[in-house]
Design an enzyme around this catalytic site. Sequence first.
Site, PDB file in Angstrom:
ATOM      1  N   HIS A 138       0.820  -1.211   0.000  1.00  0.00           N
ATOM      2  CA  HIS A 138       0.000   0.000   0.000  1.00  0.00           C
ATOM      3  C   HIS A 138       0.854   1.261   0.000  1.00  0.00           C
ATOM      4  O   HIS A 138       0.373   2.350  -0.365  1.00  0.00           O
ATOM      5  CB  HIS A 138      -0.928  -0.007   1.216  1.00  0.00           C
ATOM      6  CG  HIS A 138      -2.185   0.790   1.014  1.00  0.00           C
ATOM      7  ND1 HIS A 138      -2.344   1.710  -0.004  1.00  0.00           N
ATOM      8  CD2 HIS A 138      -3.367   0.809   1.710  1.00  0.00           C
ATOM      9  CE1 HIS A 138      -3.545   2.265   0.068  1.00  0.00           C
ATOM     10  NE2 HIS A 138      -4.192   1.722   1.102  1.00  0.00           N
ATOM     11  N   ALA A 139       2.104   1.153   0.384  1.00  0.00           N
ATOM     12  CA  ALA A 139       2.992   2.318   0.322  1.00  0.00           C
ATOM     13  C   ALA A 139       3.298   2.718  -1.111  1.00  0.00           C
ATOM     14  O   ALA A 139       3.732   3.843  -1.366  1.00  0.00           O
ATOM     15  CB  ALA A 139       4.303   2.027   1.061  1.00  0.00           C
TER      16      ALA A 139
END
Length: 507
Positions: A138-139
């Site tokens: 998700h980064a």
Amino acid sequence: MAKRLTALDIAFLGLETQRTPVNVASLQILEIPAGYKGNFIRDLLGKLADLEPGPPFNLRLNRGNLMNMPHWQEDEHFDLSYHVRHSALPEPGDMNELLSLVSRLHSRVMDRERPLWEFHVIEGLQNNQFAIYMKMHHAAIDGMGGIALLEACYGESPDSPLRAPWQSGRERRQGYARHAFADTLTDMSRAVGSQLRMLPDLGKLLAGNGMKAMGLKPAEAPVPFTAPKSLFNGHISGARRFAVTTISLGRIKKLAKAAGATVNDIVLATCSGALRHYLEGKDALPEDTLVASVPVSIRQLNRSGNQITYVGAKLATDERRPLKRLEQIHQSTAQAKEEMAEVAPAAAMTFAVMAQGLVAVLNRFQMSGILPPPANVIISNVPGPRKALYLGGAKMLANYPLSVLVDGQALNITVVSYMDAVDFGLMACREVVPDVEHLATLIDDAFNELESAIEKDASRKERAAARKKKVRSKKKAATARKKAEPADAEPVDAEAPAQGEAQTSQA
């Protein structure tokens, strides 16, 4: 080459532990072209192996040092075969077996020494179908970024040239600059200036939430960390369980129009009804309404990484009547939108970073129970492509999203639209919500319940309007007759014989 991370990207890195992998993914169901000669899966994998990756797919995480913030840098030892993987279900494979496999794949933390993505081609499904499960950290991507990635690599016809997801960023290589010391100082200077400019808006957000928390301002949109504790808000394990369901987008839009609501309101009300019935069945429904954390895109041109903030929405699970629940949800989301529209995107993102940072600290030290939950459940609705998409001639039939769980939040419901379908992906902690498949069926039931309530209300309003129209017509006709009568006309006695009749009788 290097690419800088945003503050929210870094917050997502901080959220991750072995029990809480911060992966987002999609599970796509595709149909092998009818009459294909040969082994389609083998041929597809062979073609994909020849397609070279570009940013961000050839970038791995560099944790940085005192002078450099964490950033993505090119992996000099990139190995495509590590990221592209082939699996097979025992034939004839069904959706239950596929979802079980994907649940296990989604439970694993990815190796930070390599680019943080995986692409799994899964064969063996019934009806000449196969699946693709692709996950990224998700980064590196948010929901809207994932949809943009999907549209970049899938074609709109069976004859579209094959394009791998990891090719999508090759033409943007000029956007990645070498991370020199001078660049770092320049970035720091720009960041400080940006932060100073958005401080008034950030202060406005914080003050508004503070006033709501103290009861000095209406709190239709709830304040973070004020949700009631629920079954979904205990400590979680690392094991995941995934379930899916699909609802017609046309039906959802029809209901939204009839109710004077938005598509997102209908999605939230459907989830609300399902959650209420699920918790009622376990005798675990809180007296106060559940609160959803709803990601909102603030995506800007020429920017990558996470460009989202979060708003709170009351789900009105304390209300028995579906229409009243929808009305309260609409009021809550409308206030949240107004509050976010009044501030700059940078302030909205900073507010999200602060909330996620606190969640990360609590998660890291397993202290999520010391405060009320920031929200009871995350519900995300991402609009997707309306046209049919193809990969190497194979038509995509469905696109189910998989998202993130953190300690203290054991359920995430993410929704993505595709063609005339809205695909729901329910990600749950296996220990806390072992029967998430049941919750998926309750979503179908809750939508049918809401649809029936809206249709009955619309029918009632139509009948009431028809009665009013009939009354108005009668009044209008009576008025017209009265105006048509002579002004000096004598009233006629209905029981007295007419003058001609009296003369005839005497004769």
